[in-house]
Motif scaffolding. Structure first.
Motif, PDB file in Angstrom:
ATOM      1  N   GLY A  14       0.832  -1.202   0.000  1.00 45.73           N
ATOM      2  CA  GLY A  14       0.000   0.000   0.000  1.00 45.73           C
ATOM      3  C   GLY A  14       0.862   1.245   0.000  1.00 45.73           C
ATOM      4  O   GLY A  14       2.035   1.229  -0.398  1.00 45.73           O
ATOM      5  N   GLY A  15       0.289   2.340   0.489  1.00 42.63           N
ATOM      6  CA  GLY A  15       0.989   3.612   0.468  1.00 42.63           C
ATOM      7  C   GLY A  15       2.282   3.610   1.249  1.00 42.63           C
ATOM      8  O   GLY A  15       3.296   4.191   0.815  1.00 42.63           O
ATOM      9  N   ALA A  16       2.287   2.972   2.420  1.00 41.52           N
ATOM     10  CA  ALA A  16       3.504   2.931   3.242  1.00 41.52           C
ATOM     11  C   ALA A  16       4.630   2.197   2.526  1.00 41.52           C
ATOM     12  O   ALA A  16       5.804   2.578   2.632  1.00 41.52           O
ATOM     13  CB  ALA A  16       3.207   2.266   4.583  1.00 41.52           C
ATOM     14  N   GLU A  17       4.268   1.161   1.792  1.00 36.93           N
ATOM     15  CA  GLU A  17       5.286   0.388   1.079  1.00 36.93           C
ATOM     16  C   GLU A  17       5.828   1.162  -0.131  1.00 36.93           C
ATOM     17  O   GLU A  17       6.974   0.972  -0.532  1.00 36.93           O
ATOM     18  CB  GLU A  17       4.710  -0.955   0.647  1.00 36.93           C
ATOM     19  N   LYS A  18       5.015   2.054  -0.692  1.00 36.43           N
ATOM     20  CA  LYS A  18       5.506   2.921  -1.772  1.00 36.43           C
ATOM     21  C   LYS A  18       6.497   3.943  -1.227  1.00 36.43           C
ATOM     22  O   LYS A  18       7.470   4.305  -1.902  1.00 36.43           O
ATOM     23  CB  LYS A  18       4.328   3.604  -2.460  1.00 36.43           C
ATOM     24  N   VAL A 187       4.280  10.109  -5.116  1.00 31.66           N
ATOM     25  CA  VAL A 187       3.344   9.568  -6.101  1.00 31.66           C
ATOM     26  C   VAL A 187       4.111   9.377  -7.404  1.00 31.66           C
ATOM     27  O   VAL A 187       4.790  10.284  -7.873  1.00 31.66           O
ATOM     28  CB  VAL A 187       2.152  10.522  -6.339  1.00 31.66           C
ATOM     29  N   GLU A 188       4.006   8.179  -7.979  1.00 31.18           N
ATOM     30  CA  GLU A 188       4.728   7.884  -9.213  1.00 31.18           C
ATOM     31  C   GLU A 188       3.912   8.398 -10.405  1.00 31.18           C
ATOM     32  O   GLU A 188       3.240   7.634 -11.099  1.00 31.18           O
ATOM     33  CB  GLU A 188       4.996   6.384  -9.302  1.00 31.18           C
ATOM     34  N   ILE A 189       4.019   9.687 -10.603  1.00 35.30           N
ATOM     35  CA  ILE A 189       3.220  10.377 -11.622  1.00 35.30           C
ATOM     36  C   ILE A 189       3.365   9.736 -13.003  1.00 35.30           C
ATOM     37  O   ILE A 189       2.388   9.593 -13.756  1.00 35.30           O
ATOM     38  CB  ILE A 189       3.629  11.866 -11.703  1.00 35.30           C
ATOM     39  N   ASP A 190       4.578   9.331 -13.355  1.00 29.84           N
ATOM     40  CA  ASP A 190       4.863   8.844 -14.711  1.00 29.84           C
ATOM     41  C   ASP A 190       4.186   7.512 -15.024  1.00 29.84           C
ATOM     42  O   ASP A 190       4.139   7.099 -16.186  1.00 29.84           O
ATOM     43  CB  ASP A 190       6.364   8.725 -14.933  1.00 29.84           C
ATOM     44  N   LYS A 191       3.683   6.819 -13.998  1.00 25.15           N
ATOM     45  CA  LYS A 191       2.980   5.560 -14.246  1.00 25.15           C
ATOM     46  C   LYS A 191       1.548   5.781 -14.733  1.00 25.15           C
ATOM     47  O   LYS A 191       0.875   4.834 -15.136  1.00 25.15           O
ATOM     48  CB  LYS A 191       2.952   4.710 -12.969  1.00 25.15           C
ATOM     49  N   PHE A 192       1.094   7.028 -14.675  1.00 30.63           N
ATOM     50  CA  PHE A 192      -0.294   7.327 -14.997  1.00 30.63           C
ATOM     51  C   PHE A 192      -0.370   8.294 -16.172  1.00 30.63           C
ATOM     52  O   PHE A 192       0.575   9.019 -16.458  1.00 30.63           O
ATOM     53  CB  PHE A 192      -1.000   7.893 -13.762  1.00 30.63           C
ATOM     54  N   TYR A 193      -1.506   8.313 -16.843  1.00 27.28           N
ATOM     55  CA  TYR A 193      -1.639   9.113 -18.052  1.00 27.28           C
ATOM     56  C   TYR A 193      -3.093   9.527 -18.248  1.00 27.28           C
ATOM     57  O   TYR A 193      -4.017   8.952 -17.662  1.00 27.28           O
ATOM     58  CB  TYR A 193      -1.159   8.319 -19.269  1.00 27.28           C
ATOM     59  N   ILE A 194      -3.282  10.548 -19.084  1.00 31.32           N
ATOM     60  CA  ILE A 194      -4.622  11.034 -19.421  1.00 31.32           C
ATOM     61  C   ILE A 194      -5.140  10.268 -20.632  1.00 31.32           C
ATOM     62  O   ILE A 194      -4.443  10.133 -21.636  1.00 31.32           O
ATOM     63  CB  ILE A 194      -4.584  12.544 -19.726  1.00 31.32           C
ATOM     64  N   SER A 195      -6.351   9.756 -20.522  1.00 30.78           N
ATOM     65  CA  SER A 195      -6.971   9.046 -21.639  1.00 30.78           C
ATOM     66  C   SER A 195      -7.857  10.004 -22.445  1.00 30.78           C
ATOM     67  O   SER A 195      -8.553  10.844 -21.859  1.00 30.78           O
ATOM     68  CB  SER A 195      -7.819   7.885 -21.117  1.00 30.78           C
ATOM     69  N   TYR A 339      -1.510  19.652 -11.296  1.00 34.40           N
ATOM     70  CA  TYR A 339      -1.557  19.829  -9.846  1.00 34.40           C
ATOM     71  C   TYR A 339      -0.898  18.638  -9.130  1.00 34.40           C
ATOM     72  O   TYR A 339      -0.159  18.807  -8.150  1.00 34.40           O
ATOM     73  CB  TYR A 339      -2.997  19.973  -9.380  1.00 34.40           C
ATOM     74  N   ALA A 340      -1.148  17.438  -9.633  1.00 33.00           N
ATOM     75  CA  ALA A 340      -0.592  16.232  -9.009  1.00 33.00           C
ATOM     76  C   ALA A 340       0.928  16.198  -9.054  1.00 33.00           C
ATOM     77  O   ALA A 340       1.566  15.536  -8.223  1.00 33.00           O
ATOM     78  CB  ALA A 340      -1.167  14.987  -9.681  1.00 33.00           C
ATOM     79  N   GLN A 341       1.528  16.896 -10.010  1.00 32.59           N
ATOM     80  CA  GLN A 341       2.988  16.899 -10.148  1.00 32.59           C
ATOM     81  C   GLN A 341       3.669  17.387  -8.872  1.00 32.59           C
ATOM     82  O   GLN A 341       4.827  17.039  -8.614  1.00 32.59           O
ATOM     83  CB  GLN A 341       3.407  17.788 -11.326  1.00 32.59           C
ATOM     84  N   LYS A 342       2.985  18.178  -8.069  1.00 30.69           N
ATOM     85  CA  LYS A 342       3.568  18.713  -6.835  1.00 30.69           C
ATOM     86  C   LYS A 342       3.869  17.616  -5.817  1.00 30.69           C
ATOM     87  O   LYS A 342       4.575  17.866  -4.833  1.00 30.69           O
ATOM     88  CB  LYS A 342       2.629  19.737  -6.205  1.00 30.69           C
ATOM     89  N   PHE A 343       3.324  16.414  -6.055  1.00 28.21           N
ATOM     90  CA  PHE A 343       3.491  15.324  -5.097  1.00 28.21           C
ATOM     91  C   PHE A 343       4.359  14.189  -5.676  1.00 28.21           C
ATOM     92  O   PHE A 343       4.252  13.044  -5.248  1.00 28.21           O
ATOM     93  CB  PHE A 343       2.120  14.780  -4.697  1.00 28.21           C
ATOM     94  N   SER A 344       5.227  14.490  -6.598  1.00 32.69           N
ATOM     95  CA  SER A 344       6.012  13.475  -7.299  1.00 32.69           C
ATOM     96  C   SER A 344       6.998  12.754  -6.384  1.00 32.69           C
ATOM     97  O   SER A 344       7.354  13.246  -5.298  1.00 32.69           O
ATOM     98  CB  SER A 344       6.785  14.107  -8.456  1.00 32.69           C
ATOM     99  N   LYS A 345       7.465  11.612  -6.837  1.00 34.40           N
ATOM    100  CA  LYS A 345       8.459  10.842  -6.088  1.00 34.40           C
ATOM    101  C   LYS A 345       9.779  11.605  -5.970  1.00 34.40           C
ATOM    102  O   LYS A 345      10.421  11.606  -4.907  1.00 34.40           O
ATOM    103  CB  LYS A 345       8.713   9.491  -6.754  1.00 34.40           C
ATOM    104  N   GLU A 346      10.206  12.275  -7.055  1.00 33.24           N
ATOM    105  CA  GLU A 346      11.467  13.022  -7.012  1.00 33.24           C
ATOM    106  C   GLU A 346      11.388  14.145  -5.989  1.00 33.24           C
ATOM    107  O   GLU A 346      12.372  14.443  -5.312  1.00 33.24           O
ATOM    108  CB  GLU A 346      11.799  13.564  -8.402  1.00 33.24           C
ATOM    109  N   ARG A 347      10.229  14.810  -5.894  1.00 33.40           N
ATOM    110  CA  ARG A 347      10.041  15.849  -4.872  1.00 33.40           C
ATOM    111  C   ARG A 347      10.203  15.255  -3.482  1.00 33.40           C
ATOM    112  O   ARG A 347      10.899  15.807  -2.628  1.00 33.40           O
ATOM    113  CB  ARG A 347       8.650  16.468  -5.067  1.00 33.40           C
ATOM    114  N   PHE A 348       9.572  14.089  -3.239  1.00 33.85           N
ATOM    115  CA  PHE A 348       9.674  13.426  -1.934  1.00 33.85           C
ATOM    116  C   PHE A 348      11.128  13.094  -1.595  1.00 33.85           C
ATOM    117  O   PHE A 348      11.596  13.398  -0.479  1.00 33.85           O
ATOM    118  CB  PHE A 348       8.841  12.129  -1.935  1.00 33.85           C
TER     119      PHE A 348
END
Length: 362
Positions: A14-18, A187-195, A339-348
């Motif tokens: 889950g989230g903790a494991e990410k 959040v691994e933004i790059d795993k997701f995309y707009i359809s 907006y979601a980009q603000k929570f990226s893994k690289e930022r973390f």
């Protein structure tokens, strides 16, 4: 500098494991100390890590019915010998923060929440025990009192606390009387995309736990007759029993399959109070809005009218009102993803490294 990472247990993803994955990317040589580890329930790449378990992992049902061994967990976490390490980072919502370190070592605790079943959710935890575990209900309060005393003492051990949200930071102050720095999870933004194509269904993604309020969502969508797809695993017998023909259970999907369902949904349904909640941000990374209960971490990630909408109180009537009046066309998928980009893994990773390095140099 030798680094060790401590994580409560590895028997669900889950989230903790990410968060743990991101930590491991920063310190790939660091061993992971954990109470128990079930490779079958974790992603395959975890098997390449240096994972060191406590004796609980070797006990009968040590990973499947671990609640039986709650009395042993404080001693088990304290048994890890970390005398060779200069820096300890714990990823904790329960016991990991309680490790013992030597005088010259620094301990940073990334706290997902103060232990829910000891503090904020004690009565719900006892009430919702099922299977053979329900026979422990009468004696469990005594055990939880003992664990609560240990947990409060263990909260004094980290040199620094990092909270995964302001909401959790307030809990840390309330229950542990400690200050904390807020660093939002990755959040691994790059795993997701707009359809380009949105289909006629709403989506719910969650482990099947009582506090996730999946039954609330099912009852609402049964009443409205609107399609709802549910991704997740756990005890689904009751949920499937109450679900109508418009409710579809998809089980545990791959990241690629999950991204596809995120991208084509009308919106994500988030009916629970979460300490932070990575799933809503995964929906946003897919350009999809979120309909969330107005509480907890959702208040720090969802911008009403831009990335989603809230319902309150946590009732069928309140959720049904928002779902039935929801207008998907008023949301701009690209603005949501931006907006979601603000929570990226690289930022973390950058924020965590900077926070730790500044304290090491003091």
């Amino acid at each position: 500098m030798k680094v060790a990472i401590i994580h409560d247990y590895l028997n669900q993803y889950g989230g903790a494991e990410k968060v743990l994955e991101a930590m491991h990317e920063i310190w790939p040589e660091a061993p992971i100390f954990t109470l128990f580890y079930d490779p079958k329930k974790m992603p395959p790449h975890f098997q390449k890590w240096d994972i060191r378990v406590s004796p609980i992992s070797n006990l009968p049902f040590g990973t499947s019915h671990y609640r039986v061994y709650l009395p042993l967990m404080p001693a088990a976490i304290e048994r890890f010998n970390l005398s060779d390490y200069d820096l300890v980072i714990s990823s904790s919502s329960a016991y990991a923060k309680g490790v013992l370190i030597h005088k010259g070592c620094l301990h940073f605790c990334y706290c997902h929440t103060p232990t829910r079943y000891l503090w904020s959710d004690t009565f719900d935890y006892i009430e919702n025990l099922s299977g053979f575990e329900k026979y422990f209900k009468k004696i469990l309060p005594v055990l939880l009192t003992y664990l609560r005393i240990w947990d409060e003492n263990a909260s004094k051990r980290p040199d620094y606390f990092i909270a995964n949200s302001r909401f959790v930071g307030e809990r840390i102050k309330k229950y542990y009387h400690r200050e904390s720095e807020v660093i939002y999870p990755p959040v691994e933004i790059d795993k997701f995309y707009i359809s380009p194509k949105i289909e006629n269904y709403f989506l719910l993604v969650s482990r099947f736990r009582p506090y996730k309020k999946i039954d609330l969502a099912i009852n609402v969508f049964n009443e409205l007759g609107i399609p709802l797809k549910i991704i997740g695993t756990g005890n689904d017998k009751y949920l499937k029993k109450i679900a109508g023909p418009n409710i579809e259970f998809l089980g545990n999907l791959t990241d690629e399959e999950k991204a596809k369902y995120f991208s084509k949904a009308q919106a994500l349904i988030h009916p629970q109070e979460e300490d932070f909640g990575i799933t809503p941000l995964e929906a946003m990374a897919s350009g999809r809005p979120v309909i969330a209960y107005r509480a907890g971490g959702a208040l720090e990630t969802i911008v009403e009218g831009l990335t989603g909408e809230f319902f309150y109180p946590q009732t069928k009537k309140a959720l049904a009102k928002v779902v039935s009046s929801f207008e998907v066309k008023k949301y701009d998928p690209q603005k949501i993803r931006d907006y979601a980009q603000k929570f990226s893994k690289e930022r973390f990773k950058g924020e965590l490294i900077n926070f730790i390095n500044k304290r090491i140099k003091k």
